[in-house]
Design a protein around this motif. Sequence first.
Motif, PDB file in Angstrom:
ATOM      1  N   ARG A  13      -3.549  -0.611  -8.918  1.00  0.00           N
ATOM      2  CA  ARG A  13      -4.442  -0.213  -7.825  1.00  0.00           C
ATOM      3  C   ARG A  13      -3.682  -0.055  -6.509  1.00  0.00           C
ATOM      4  NH1 ARG A  13      -9.724  -1.404  -9.163  1.00  0.00           N
ATOM      5  NH2 ARG A  13     -10.051  -0.817 -11.318  1.00  0.00           N
ATOM      6  N   ILE A  14      -2.835  -1.046  -6.195  1.00  0.00           N
ATOM      7  CA  ILE A  14      -2.205  -1.070  -4.879  1.00  0.00           C
ATOM      8  C   ILE A  14      -1.247   0.097  -4.680  1.00  0.00           C
ATOM      9  CG2 ILE A  14      -0.619  -2.328  -3.380  1.00  0.00           C
ATOM     10  CD1 ILE A  14      -1.728  -4.915  -4.393  1.00  0.00           C
ATOM     11  N   VAL A  15      -0.376   0.337  -5.654  1.00  0.00           N
ATOM     12  CA  VAL A  15       0.688   1.334  -5.459  1.00  0.00           C
ATOM     13  C   VAL A  15       0.125   2.739  -5.279  1.00  0.00           C
ATOM     14  CG1 VAL A  15       2.729   2.389  -6.466  1.00  0.00           C
ATOM     15  CG2 VAL A  15       2.434  -0.091  -6.576  1.00  0.00           C
ATOM     16  N   PRO A  16      -0.745   3.245  -6.170  1.00  0.00           N
ATOM     17  CA  PRO A  16      -1.311   4.581  -5.923  1.00  0.00           C
ATOM     18  C   PRO A  16      -2.131   4.648  -4.637  1.00  0.00           C
ATOM     19  CG  PRO A  16      -1.669   3.922  -8.201  1.00  0.00           C
ATOM     20  CD  PRO A  16      -1.183   2.711  -7.469  1.00  0.00           C
ATOM     21  N   ALA A  17      -2.837   3.559  -4.328  1.00  0.00           N
ATOM     22  CA  ALA A  17      -3.620   3.544  -3.091  1.00  0.00           C
ATOM     23  C   ALA A  17      -2.707   3.653  -1.879  1.00  0.00           C
ATOM     24  CB  ALA A  17      -4.463   2.280  -3.018  1.00  0.00           C
ATOM     25  N   ALA A  18      -1.606   2.893  -1.876  1.00  0.00           N
ATOM     26  CA  ALA A  18      -0.669   2.956  -0.755  1.00  0.00           C
ATOM     27  C   ALA A  18      -0.071   4.351  -0.625  1.00  0.00           C
ATOM     28  CB  ALA A  18       0.433   1.917  -0.941  1.00  0.00           C
ATOM     29  N   GLU A  19       0.301   4.945  -1.753  1.00  0.00           N
ATOM     30  CA  GLU A  19       0.872   6.292  -1.711  1.00  0.00           C
ATOM     31  C   GLU A  19      -0.128   7.302  -1.172  1.00  0.00           C
ATOM     32  OE1 GLU A  19       2.053   6.723  -5.753  1.00  0.00           O
ATOM     33  OE2 GLU A  19       3.994   5.723  -5.470  1.00  0.00           O
ATOM     34  N   GLU A  20      -1.395   7.161  -1.593  1.00  0.00           N
ATOM     35  CA  GLU A  20      -2.423   8.068  -1.077  1.00  0.00           C
ATOM     36  C   GLU A  20      -2.648   7.867   0.416  1.00  0.00           C
ATOM     37  OE1 GLU A  20      -7.228   8.769  -1.465  1.00  0.00           O
ATOM     38  OE2 GLU A  20      -6.109   8.199  -3.263  1.00  0.00           O
ATOM     39  N   LEU A  21      -2.674   6.613   0.853  1.00  0.00           N
ATOM     40  CA  LEU A  21      -2.877   6.337   2.279  1.00  0.00           C
ATOM     41  C   LEU A  21      -1.733   6.894   3.113  1.00  0.00           C
ATOM     42  CD1 LEU A  21      -4.202   2.663   2.037  1.00  0.00           C
ATOM     43  CD2 LEU A  21      -5.517   4.670   2.749  1.00  0.00           C
ATOM     44  N   LEU A  22      -0.507   6.721   2.635  1.00  0.00           N
ATOM     45  CA  LEU A  22       0.646   7.258   3.353  1.00  0.00           C
ATOM     46  C   LEU A  22       0.581   8.782   3.427  1.00  0.00           C
ATOM     47  CD1 LEU A  22       3.413   4.961   1.861  1.00  0.00           C
ATOM     48  CD2 LEU A  22       2.700   5.011   4.257  1.00  0.00           C
ATOM     49  N   ALA A  23       0.199   9.414   2.320  1.00  0.00           N
ATOM     50  CA  ALA A  23       0.105  10.871   2.317  1.00  0.00           C
ATOM     51  C   ALA A  23      -0.984  11.348   3.265  1.00  0.00           C
ATOM     52  CB  ALA A  23      -0.170  11.363   0.896  1.00  0.00           C
ATOM     53  N   ARG A  24      -2.129  10.685   3.239  1.00  0.00           N
ATOM     54  CA  ARG A  24      -3.228  11.097   4.119  1.00  0.00           C
ATOM     55  C   ARG A  24      -2.881  10.877   5.582  1.00  0.00           C
ATOM     56  NH1 ARG A  24      -8.105   8.530   0.793  1.00  0.00           N
ATOM     57  NH2 ARG A  24      -8.368   7.344   2.687  1.00  0.00           N
ATOM     58  N   ALA A  25      -2.000   9.888   5.836  1.00  0.00           N
ATOM     59  CA  ALA A  25      -1.584   9.627   7.220  1.00  0.00           C
ATOM     60  C   ALA A  25      -0.510  10.582   7.693  1.00  0.00           C
ATOM     61  CB  ALA A  25      -1.090   8.190   7.356  1.00  0.00           C
ATOM     62  N   GLY A  26      -0.053  11.482   6.815  1.00  0.00           N
ATOM     63  CA  GLY A  26       0.945  12.461   7.212  1.00  0.00           C
ATOM     64  C   GLY A  26       2.359  11.947   7.160  1.00  0.00           C
ATOM     65  N   ALA A  27       2.630  10.935   6.340  1.00  0.00           N
ATOM     66  CA  ALA A  27       3.975  10.369   6.289  1.00  0.00           C
ATOM     67  C   ALA A  27       4.997  11.391   5.823  1.00  0.00           C
ATOM     68  CB  ALA A  27       3.991   9.159   5.355  1.00  0.00           C
ATOM     69  N   GLY A  28       4.587  12.255   4.893  1.00  0.00           N
ATOM     70  CA  GLY A  28       5.531  13.244   4.394  1.00  0.00           C
ATOM     71  C   GLY A  28       5.948  14.240   5.452  1.00  0.00           C
ATOM     72  N   ARG A  29       5.063  14.493   6.422  1.00  0.00           N
ATOM     73  CA  ARG A  29       5.383  15.459   7.468  1.00  0.00           C
ATOM     74  C   ARG A  29       6.148  14.829   8.620  1.00  0.00           C
ATOM     75  NH1 ARG A  29      -0.045  16.336   6.560  1.00  0.00           N
ATOM     76  NH2 ARG A  29      -0.587  15.388   8.552  1.00  0.00           N
ATOM     77  N   SER A  30       5.930  13.549   8.865  1.00  0.00           N
ATOM     78  CA  SER A  30       6.471  12.954  10.086  1.00  0.00           C
ATOM     79  C   SER A  30       7.774  12.208   9.864  1.00  0.00           C
ATOM     80  CB  SER A  30       5.438  11.993  10.698  1.00  0.00           C
ATOM     81  OG  SER A  30       5.078  10.997   9.770  1.00  0.00           O
ATOM     82  N   GLY A  31       8.270  12.155   8.614  1.00  0.00           N
ATOM     83  CA  GLY A  31       9.567  11.529   8.389  1.00  0.00           C
ATOM     84  C   GLY A  31       9.452  10.205   7.667  1.00  0.00           C
ATOM     85  N   ALA A  32      10.575   9.487   7.614  1.00  0.00           N
ATOM     86  CA  ALA A  32      10.620   8.246   6.853  1.00  0.00           C
ATOM     87  C   ALA A  32       9.719   7.191   7.478  1.00  0.00           C
ATOM     88  CB  ALA A  32      12.051   7.719   6.794  1.00  0.00           C
ATOM     89  N   VAL A  33       9.087   6.422   6.611  1.00  0.00           N
ATOM     90  CA  VAL A  33       8.169   5.370   7.044  1.00  0.00           C
ATOM     91  C   VAL A  33       8.583   4.070   6.392  1.00  0.00           C
ATOM     92  CG1 VAL A  33       5.808   4.525   6.875  1.00  0.00           C
ATOM     93  CG2 VAL A  33       6.218   6.898   7.461  1.00  0.00           C
ATOM     94  N   THR A  34       8.541   2.984   7.138  1.00  0.00           N
ATOM     95  CA  THR A  34       8.887   1.673   6.618  1.00  0.00           C
ATOM     96  C   THR A  34       7.624   0.848   6.437  1.00  0.00           C
ATOM     97  OG1 THR A  34      11.022   1.671   7.730  1.00  0.00           O
ATOM     98  CG2 THR A  34      10.151  -0.457   7.038  1.00  0.00           C
ATOM     99  N   ILE A  35       7.392   0.383   5.213  1.00  0.00           N
ATOM    100  CA  ILE A  35       6.335  -0.610   4.969  1.00  0.00           C
ATOM    101  C   ILE A  35       6.976  -1.965   5.211  1.00  0.00           C
ATOM    102  CG2 ILE A  35       4.769  -1.656   3.307  1.00  0.00           C
ATOM    103  CD1 ILE A  35       3.843   1.056   4.050  1.00  0.00           C
ATOM    104  N   GLY A  36       6.698  -2.541   6.346  1.00  0.00           N
ATOM    105  CA  GLY A  36       7.372  -3.777   6.724  1.00  0.00           C
ATOM    106  C   GLY A  36       6.938  -4.978   5.927  1.00  0.00           C
ATOM    107  N   ALA A  37       5.665  -5.019   5.525  1.00  0.00           N
ATOM    108  CA  ALA A  37       5.170  -6.175   4.783  1.00  0.00           C
ATOM    109  C   ALA A  37       3.851  -5.817   4.125  1.00  0.00           C
ATOM    110  CB  ALA A  37       4.994  -7.386   5.702  1.00  0.00           C
ATOM    111  N   VAL A  38       3.546  -6.548   3.067  1.00  0.00           N
ATOM    112  CA  VAL A  38       2.267  -6.438   2.364  1.00  0.00           C
ATOM    113  C   VAL A  38       1.648  -7.824   2.336  1.00  0.00           C
ATOM    114  CG1 VAL A  38       1.110  -5.838   0.206  1.00  0.00           C
ATOM    115  CG2 VAL A  38       3.129  -4.550   0.929  1.00  0.00           C
ATOM    116  N   ALA A  39       0.351  -7.909   2.621  1.00  0.00           N
ATOM    117  CA  ALA A  39      -0.375  -9.174   2.502  1.00  0.00           C
ATOM    118  C   ALA A  39      -1.557  -8.970   1.575  1.00  0.00           C
ATOM    119  CB  ALA A  39      -0.848  -9.669   3.865  1.00  0.00           C
ATOM    120  N   VAL A  40      -1.640  -9.822   0.563  1.00  0.00           N
ATOM    121  CA  VAL A  40      -2.723  -9.763  -0.414  1.00  0.00           C
ATOM    122  C   VAL A  40      -3.552 -11.028  -0.271  1.00  0.00           C
ATOM    123  CG1 VAL A  40      -3.328  -9.630  -2.857  1.00  0.00           C
ATOM    124  CG2 VAL A  40      -1.304  -8.413  -2.006  1.00  0.00           C
ATOM    125  N   GLY A  41      -4.818 -10.866   0.050  1.00  0.00           N
ATOM    126  CA  GLY A  41      -5.753 -11.980   0.042  1.00  0.00           C
ATOM    127  C   GLY A  41      -6.642 -11.851  -1.173  1.00  0.00           C
TER     128      GLY A  41
END
Length: 355
Positions: free
Chosen positions: A80-108
């Motif tokens: 669930r998490i990995v495809p969701a993160a990839e979709e969120l990054l794509a929708r946020a325009g990460a592919g157009r704006s350059g490299a993005v760093t996921i600094g941390a993940v928190a799971v509750g």
Amino acid sequence: MTPGPAFPSPVAGDVWVLGVDSGGSGLRVALGAPAGHAGTGRVDTGGAGTGGVRLVDSVAFEEPVRTGPRGLDAGHLLERIVPAAEELLARAGAGRSGAVTIGAVAVGAAGMATLGDELRANLPAALRRSLGADRLALAADAVTAYAGALGQRPGAVVAAGTGMIALGTDLASWRRADGWGHLLGDCGSGAWIGRAGLEAALRAHDGRPGGSAALLARVEAVFGPPPALPGRLYPRADRAAVLASFAPEVARCAADGDPVAADVLARAALHIAEAAAAVCPPGDAVEVAMTGGLFKLGDPLLVPLRAELAEQLPRARRVPAAGDPLAGALSVAAALATDRLRLPREPGMLDTTHL
């Protein structure tokens, strides 16, 4: 997978974070970025709620994470998490704006303390491989509820819905009260209120003292003939949720003047206040927040609860919850990404990993 609201795209070069809220009714994943800030590689973690982190976008899954013989299923969560993160990054325009760093993940996650061994063993390396995240926080859902409500300040939080748990901290250690599930505790919760209301209805059906004709009428309207109720309830795996579904009926009967229903809610208020008092750190003007769907029952519960809190915690200051558990997960991730996490690390409550 249901999309959340879209927000303006973050800027490449900033540290982005991922927050995950996994509960009994589903899973939510959110992407966060610095609030009102760009291009610094930093995340502002001051304050409560999301801790200054701007919610970029989120997705939701209605099916909860599976639980297997080893506890919470790490593979299912990753699916669930990995495809969701990839979709969120794509929708946020990460592919157009350059490299993005996921600094941390928190799971509750609900059940993290007792069912989280597989997550603690497998998730850190898997998230590093899949998302490049080198910092991970695995927290009980009560901890992310606390972080969403009060941020990183001392105090106490009651999280109540189908279940009920109180959590407090002086930032040195956690104090927990209840959260033992509908068979052993969760006193004052939605399931507890619903069960007490059903018992009062069945007392009226039998002609025993302590029954409520008003609640009996609501049982017949909602569930059908009372003799069929055990067969409809006991075999169900989600019986806690079924019990909790009757709590609004108890509140409606109390609002209409039924004394038995009102007494159920008064006793629930007593239990909730006792749990809050048990975890509240010492000191004057300590903040106490309530979060969760139970408090939508309104005045039939809130009026006696305010009275009980004033009696049991006279020096505490009740404050509104700044955010929900998903906001708390984002806040924890942001603090972890910038080495500013002040909430106590404690096995089963809040575990952190740096790879």
